[in-house]
Design a protein around this motif. Sequence first.
Motif: not given
Length: 302
Positions: A180-199
């Motif tokens: 919970r202490a990780l900077p989740w609020a700073e995540l950008q759309a490109r980061e989770w989209r890159d995560g999906v593409a990598a998967s």
Amino acid sequence: MPATADGSQNAPRGAAPSAHRNGARGDVYIEQPKDAEPRPPGQRLRAYATREIDQALDALGWSGNRVHAGVHLGRKCLRRARATLALGGAGLGPGTELIDRALRDLNRDLSQLRDAHALVETLDRLLRGAALAPEARTLLARARRAAAAARAQAAHAARADDPGLGRRRALLRVLRAGLRALPWAELQAREWRDGVAASLERVARAGERARASGDDEDWHEWRRRARRLSQQQRALKSAGLGADAPKFDKHQIERLGEAQDLTLLLAHCGKGSPFAKAERGAVKAFARGELERARERIEAPE
């Protein structure tokens, strides 16, 4: 404060959220005003991962005959939390790798209990097969009794080593706080989209490798990659990010899971097997034949 037709009162715009307490567990839930701004997508992903860890904490506390189902559910929830962390990747900072590694190690620590239960479940599924020959049914029924005895022994050893899995649950509470202490609020759309593409790319590569080699470990890796992709789809949809959720064949993931169960059955036919020595060869031959047919169904075109 103006009253509604039913006599209730509306909260004014900008009013502070109201708190409600769950009487059963004592948890406090914050009710957001209807006109409140939605949370950033990253925080919604954090909420999802937190819920999965909370569910794991609860499930790992189940006792008696429910201990195996609790471990099964707990490990599933931990994998979902890790899959959500992977969506953030480097965007969540250097602490992500530490938390992910600790969650992985905790999950592996519970694998012996889970495998003991999975073996019984696999034999139960095979015994439900309508086309099972009588001699095969007799063989599997004996194997199931032996597997159930081994499962009970594993549960007894776990309770003696860590009553109520208290040590594991205490560690998981620390990891929850770290996540919970990780900077989740700073995540950008490109980061989770890159995560999906990598998967998606990893699943494709793992499938090609498994088909080419036929190696059990390669097939297991394909199943792991496909399962993570499914878990990431679940996390994204839960966070209201359906447009970023990956598309895949859910039935293929289920078939990969069934094939992996048969690989687990094969693995229990060697050293340390719960089955009688005279039966191991027959169980192994049966499992190998079923596994070959299961893989043929996976590779067959739709």
